[in-house]
Every structure is written in structure tokens, then in C-alpha cells.
Design an enzyme around this catalytic site. Structure first.
Site, PDB file in Angstrom:
ATOM      1  N   LYS A 116      14.053   3.256   6.205  1.00  0.00           N
ATOM      2  CA  LYS A 116      14.038   2.885   4.925  1.00  0.00           C
ATOM      3  C   LYS A 116      15.259   3.435   4.241  1.00  0.00           C
ATOM      4  CE  LYS A 116       9.019   2.472   4.113  1.00  0.00           C
ATOM      5  NZ  LYS A 116       8.817   2.844   5.316  1.00  0.00           N
ATOM      6  N   GLU A 201      12.030   8.043  -4.557  1.00  0.00           N
ATOM      7  CA  GLU A 201      12.664   6.895  -5.317  1.00  0.00           C
ATOM      8  C   GLU A 201      11.806   6.851  -6.364  1.00  0.00           C
ATOM      9  OE1 GLU A 201      12.725   3.490  -2.789  1.00  0.00           O
ATOM     10  OE2 GLU A 201      10.636   3.020  -3.567  1.00  0.00           O
ATOM     11  N   GLU A 289      11.769  -2.679   0.909  1.00  0.00           N
ATOM     12  CA  GLU A 289      12.006  -2.462   2.509  1.00  0.00           C
ATOM     13  C   GLU A 289      12.011  -3.911   3.216  1.00  0.00           C
ATOM     14  OE1 GLU A 289       8.774  -0.625   4.426  1.00  0.00           O
ATOM     15  OE2 GLU A 289       7.326  -1.158   3.031  1.00  0.00           O
ATOM     16  N   PHE A 349     -14.503   3.540  -0.790  1.00  0.00           N
ATOM     17  CA  PHE A 349     -13.473   2.788   0.315  1.00  0.00           C
ATOM     18  C   PHE A 349     -13.499   3.709   1.462  1.00  0.00           C
ATOM     19  CE2 PHE A 349     -12.619   0.781  -3.473  1.00  0.00           C
ATOM     20  CZ  PHE A 349     -12.718  -0.778  -3.340  1.00  0.00           C
TER      21      PHE A 349
END
Length: 663
Positions: A116, A201, A289, A349
Site C-alpha cells: 500500500k 491516512e 489501493e 456478528f
């Protein structure tokens, strides 16, 4: 020419690649770990080889074992699928040294774009829009982390430099969060990818996640395909996708496609790949990406273009030109994909493991199921919990959504928890229906965890009508069949519906309260037609000409257990006396012990943060559990003193196993 390939993967992607390869007349070789011995991809293969135990590093990630199989089976090429070795340049070197083709991009593309940090530099030089952030590897030094975070400005996205699929990605809004999440992301990156480098970022709030699939060949041709909307995500893992995006216009599509092609050409890209963008509410887009492999959600792109991406990958590996030019790529209709996972949406979940005791896929010409499981198979804790990708196609978006509702309503899965109730509920949400949603969809729609939206009164009445018809079927199997109609009450959704007969001999339905008083008007029971034999798991019926699908889980002492439109429903059929007395019955208590901390999922204990006698606060970390490649912090739900620690690092635990006891 490729005549025999090895699929260096498992599950649904291995089956997916085999379908295309066999159609092309290519022999397929499978590899499998010990728990995958009886899996579908093993049975589909022309030949299959055992390569090791469940642990991925000793099986699907063991390059030397897979190379040995390649040599023994005399394969011409390897298709890596996604995950595992799909973006591993060392594996490519091993294959190349032995004259075996890698069905995917060249080594340079994987190295330059798979990282990345390097990919952002490359993208910037190629004229691709970038997200503001720190381009470079971030060290573990606390002061450096905080300095970079302050320069970027919160919220900050923390992500591994290697890998993909959202693993290891976390968001920080404060100094404390970035330090803790940086540590967890680094650990997860090392565990999942063998590379713990981290980058930071700017996190764009309320963005949309849009992907552009590219195809390139060895003759310099690169094209882009219509975008995929992948904004409905949980823990940065996509759950439901659609193509094309309801948000992207033709001008933006062309600009994104152009930049995706520029990036691909910058590394002489060959094969299939995906450029991912973040798009804000003004349709400004930023490079996220590039995945140098086949993407998990590729089927929806295939459905709206008619292009078989696996076939194109194999043709490119054979040295052929792409089968399509950019002008030949058209959008045909709309496609939706639901990822059906073995996880329990009602328990946050968390992963659910077990055997598929009953498994029946939906059937329709425009429903596609990409799966690697069959009835009787086991979903284990060792690999991703994906059961299938369920894809629907129609001429327009609403048609694809409606067909997806039917697909999920008729998808029979028994033996373990699954997220179909969640996927089904998403399709009903106004934000999704309107197409006005972002990657914040799940936290905004379900801020307190998943709770299915209530069905409309009309839907409930229709269901009650179907239940009344079910009772008639059940009665027909009784040894003593009733000689005449006897009024009864249906209890469902904690509501009551009286089924009676009027003076004309017509059956009627009336919603009533606990005292038997009518709510609303009594109406004649609409004509109901059902196809059911009293035991079949799927009931298809019509109420007033409108089709409904209801799943039957079983008979109870007083009624049925059903599943309809994403909701589990306990149904009681009450006669007059039972209805009279039911209001005096106490409700079951949901109380549970507050002196224990239980494992919310099966998994492996990575670390333990407390010891006996230690005081803990609400929210304090107790331990870290890893299940299906995801790391989860188990926190204290109460303030108190730890009395007993019943787990240790490296230990495997089951769901609801006691981990800690309080004084």
C-alpha cells in the site's frame, strides 16, 4: 498452452475457477488441508492432493508443498484465487523457476501495487487522486505515531501495508485509540500477512467505497469495467455489493476508469485486478489501493458485462489478447451480491461454526450461487466463514433487489448461525432502497446492534393467513380430523389474530388484544394457496395473488417455528381456553449471571491482560480472541475484582465457555 492447472486455494473460489477451467477443456488439480478432505472443491477436481493440517501456514500457505504437488501433477499453470498466495511474489519465483505459469499479473505489478505504501507513490506519479496522509511506513514509537496522527488530523485510518480484505484496518478518533488500535492492527497484520508494517491516512467520513475492475494483456491492452458499489461493510469487510453503483454517473465512471487504466499501464499490468476508490458526497474520488488478483465480489461485474473474468485471466496467461475492447464493454442491467457468512448477527456478528445439517440453495435462472459447501459440510473456525456469494441479476436495480429478497427467503441453511436475516433486512432499509448510503450504513442503521426492522401490518396479516393455511395442512395429517371448522387464535410477533367463520360460512381474520377485543376491522380471509407437506423446510404460498416464501424450522407443542423475510417467528395456535389462560403465563427471563465473562465466539486466545485479584473497570481489556482471522478484544462488562482466570494464551475456547470469574 495451458492444459492442466492447479488451484492453490479452497472453498468457493476454488470451485469458481474450476467451473470455468473445465468449460475451457482444462484439467483441474486441487490441494486441500486435513479438515477440507471432503470439501466440494476436492470432489470437483480431476485430481486432489492433501498438503497438510488445518493451519494455513502448514498447508495453503506452504509454497514448497504446493510446488511439489505442481511438479508431481505436471501442471502447466497455477490459479491462486484470492487470499493465501495470490499476491506472493516469492511463490511466483518458485513457479517460474520450474517453468510453471502463474495465472495473474507479473511479479513487478504485485510488488509495486500489492504494497500500500509503494502503490500510493506509484499512483500519485501516474496521475491518480490520492487521499491525504503519510506516505511511508510508521514505526512503533508512540511519539512518532501521535505526531503523524496530529499532522493528518483525526479521524485517522490505520491499515496494514500488506494484505487486503479489510483485515487489520481500524479507525482512531483520539490519541488513546490510535495507540491501542495501532498495536492491534500491527499484531493482526503480522498474523494474517506475515508483514506488520502499518501506514496512516486521513479517514474520509461518510465515503462510498467504489471499485473499478481492470483487465490487461501482454500486448499492451488495458480496459476498465463498470464499477462495483461496495459501501455496505462491517469491520471493513464487504457484506452486500451492487453493480453498477446507484451513485456514480457516466462522467465520473469514465474519469475513474481512466485513472484505473493509467495506474495499470504504469506497471504493464496483465490479468485481472481491481482499483479501489473512496468517493465523497460530491463524487470526488481518491485512490485507496489496488488488489492485484481476482476480487471476491467479481461475479456482479461478470453479471452486468457478460465477461468471464477467470476465462480472460487464463487466456491472458496463454499469451492471448483480451477478448474485448473498451468500446465493447457495456452495462447490461443490474446485479446485487449478498455474502452469506456463518456468523450470528444477533450476537454482534460473531463467528458461528457447525455442520450444515440442511442446505438448500435458491433456484432461478437469474440467481447465481458461488459456494464451496454442500449439505453435511462443516464450517470450522480455521478459515473465513463465507458460506456463499448469492448474486441476482435483473434488467433494473429494483428487479435485482426484489429477486435478492426471494433468493434469501428461499435459501435454507440449518445447523449454524448465518447472516441471512441481516442481508434480508438491509434490502428493506430506506437508505439502501434509495441508493443514498455510505460506508457508515451499518453503524447508522443499526447503532445498537442488529435488530430486524418490524414487518408492516400488511405483511404480518399475510403471514397469519399463511399460518392459517398451514394449520389446515397439519390438521389433515391428524388421526382424528376435525369434523367442522373450530375457531382458533394465531399468536405471532407477540400479536394475536383470531381466525373465525362468519354467518356466510367465510373464514375471517381479525387482529385482537390479550382480552380478545378486536383491533381494526374483521376481514374475509383472502384466498391462500400453499405448497407444503407438513414437514418440508420451504413453504411457497400466495395470499391474494401475492407470492410469499416462509421457511419451516419445525413443529412445537403449540405451533411452529418459522422464518420469514429475515425474521425468526415463534407461532402458537391457541384454542379458546388456551387463549384465555395464556395471558396469565409468566414471560421467560433474559437474566444471566453477572459473575462470569464468557467467550462470545469460538476461537483461540491470543493474550490475557488480567490476573486473579486484579481490579477491573467497565470496558477494560480482559483478553484478545482470534477467530476466522479476526482479532477481537474481550472487555469487562462490569466493575469488580477478577477472582479466576480460566484461559491462557494459545488456548482454544468454545462459545459461552467461562473465561473469567469475578468475586
Amino acid at each position: 498452452m495451458i492444459r492442466r492447472i492447479l488451484i492453490a486455494n479452497r472453498g468457493e473460489i476454488a470451485c469458481r475457477v474450476m467451473r470455468t477451467a473445465k468449460r475451457m477443456g482444462i484439467e483441474c488439480v486441487a490441494v486441500y488441508s486435513e479438515p477440507d478432505r471432503k470439501c466440494k472443491h476436492v470432489q470437483m477436481a480431476d485430481k486432489a492432493y492433501l498438503i497438510g493440517p488445518a493451519q494455513s501456514t502448514k498447508s495453503y500457505l506452504d509454497m514448497n508443498k504446493i510446488l511439489s504437488v505442481c511438479i508431481d501433477a505436471k501442471v502447466d499453470a497455477v490459479h491462486p484465487g484470492y487470499g493465501f498466495l495470490s499476491e506472493n511474489s516469492k511463490f511466483m519465483d518458485l513457479l517460474d523457476q520450474n517453468g510453471i505459469k502463474f495465472i495473474g499479473p507479473k511479479k513487478r505489478a504485485i510488488n509495486d501495487l500489492g504494497d500500500k505504501i509503494n502503490s500510493k507513490k506509484l499512483a500519485g506519479n501516474a496521475g491518480v487522486n490520492l487521499i491525504p496522509g503519510y506516505i511511508g511506513e510508521v514505526s512503533e514509537n508512540r511519539e512518532e505515531i501521535l505526531k503523524i496522527a496530529h499532522q493528518i488530523g483525526y479521524p485517522v485510518m490505520i491499515k496494514p501495508s500488506a494484505g487486503g480484505g479489510g483485515k487489520g484496518m481500524r479507525i482512531a478518533y483520539t490519541d488513546d485509540e490510535i495507540i491501542e488500535n495501532f498495536r492491534l492492527s500491527k499484531q493482526e497484520a503480522a498474523s494474517s500477512f506475515g508483514d506488520d508494517r502499518i501506514l496512516l491516512e486521513k479517514y474520509i467520513e461518510e465515503p462510498r467505497h467504489i471499485e473499478i475492475n481492470v483487465l490487461g494483456d501482454s500486448h499492451g491492452n488495458v480496459i476498465y469495467l463498470p464499477e462495483r458499489e461496495c459501501s455496505i461493510q462491517r469491520r471493513n469487510q464487504k457484506v452486500l455489493e451492487e453493480a453498477p453503483s446507484p451513485f456514480i454517473d457516466e462522467e465520473t465512471r469514465k474519469m475513474m476508469g481512466k485513472q484505473a487504466v493509467q495506474l495499470a499501464k504504469a506497471v504493464d499490468y496483465e490479468s485481472a485486478g481491481t482499483v479501489e476508490f473512496m468517493v465523497d458526497k460530491y463524487r470526488k474520488f481518491y485512490f485507496l489501493e489496488m488488489n492485484t488478483r481476482l476480487q471476491v465480489e467479481h461475479p456482479i461485474t461478470e453479471m452486468i458485462t457478460g465477461i468471464d473474468l477467470v476465462e480472460e485471466m487464463i487466456n491472458v496467461a496463454n499469451g492471448k489478447k483480451l477478448s474485448y475492447t473498451q468500446d465493447q464493454v457495456k452495462i447490461k442491467g443490474h446485479a446485487v451480491e449478498s455474502r452469506v457468512y456463518a456468523e450470528d448477527p444477533f450476537r454482534g456478528f460473531l463467528p458461528s461454526i457447525g455442520h450444515l445439517i440442511k442446505y438448500r440453495e435458491p433456484s432461478h435462472p437469474n440467481i447465481r450461487i458461488d459456494t464451496g459447501v454442500r449439505e453435511g459440510d462443516e464450517i470450522s473456525m480455521h478459515y473465513d466463514p463465507l458460506i456463499s456469494k448469492t448474486i441476482t441479476w435483473a434488467e433494473n436495480r429494483q428487479g435485482a433487489i426484489d429477486l435478492m429478497k426471494t433468493a434469501l427467503d428461499t435459501y435454507v441453511i440449518r445447523g449454524l448461525g448465518h447472516n441471512i436475516p441481516f442481508c434480508r433486512d438491509v434490502l428493506r432499509q430506506p437508505a439502501f432502497v434509495s441508493g443514498k448510503y455510505s460506508t457508515k450504513f451499518i453503524p447508522l442503521t443499526y447503532p445498537d446492534g442488529f435488530h430486524p426492522s418490524p414487518l408492516s401490518q400488511g405483511a404480518k396479516t399475510d403471514l397469519a393467513s399463511i399460518i392459517a393455511a398451514m394449520k389446515e395442512v397439519t390438521d389433515s395429517f391428524a388421526l382424528q380430523k376435525p369434523e367442522k371448522f373450530v375457531p382458533f387464535v394465531i399468536k405471532a410477533f407477540d400479536e394475536f389474530y383470531a381466525i373465525q367463520q362468519n354467518e356466510k360460512g367465510q373464514k375471517t381474520i381479525l387482529k385482537i388484544d390479550t382480552e380478545g377485543n378486536g383491533i381494526g376491522e374483521e376481514t374475509v380471509l383472502q384466498e391462500v394457496k400453499i405448497n407444503w407437506n407438513n414437514t418440508d423446510p420451504l413453504i411457497s404460498g400466495e395470499v391474494g395473488g401475492k407470492t410469499h416464501h416462509v421457511q419451516f424450522f419445525g413443529h412445537t407443542a403449540t405451533g411452529y417455528q418459522l422464518f420469514s423475510k429475515g425474521q425468526s417467528i415463534n407461532v402458537d395456535i391457541l384454542n379458546a381456553h388456551q387463549f384465555e389462560f395464556q395471558k396469565w403465563m409468566p414471560k421467560a427471563s433474559d437474566a444471566h449471571s453477572q459473575k462470569e465473562a464468557l467467550a462470545p465466539m469460538p476461537g483461540s486466545v491470543i493474550s490475557v491482560a488480567v490476573q486473579p485479584g486484579q481490579k477491573v473497570e467497565v470496558g477494560q481489556e480482559l483478553c484478545v480472541l482470534e477467530a476466522m482471522k479476526m482479532r477481537n478484544i474481550i472487555r469487562s462488562e462490569k466493575k469488580g475484582v477478577v477472582k479466576v482466570v480460566s484461559c491462557s494464551a494459545g488456548q482454544s475456547v468454545q462459545v459461552d465457555q467461562v473465561l473469567f470469574e469475578y468475586e
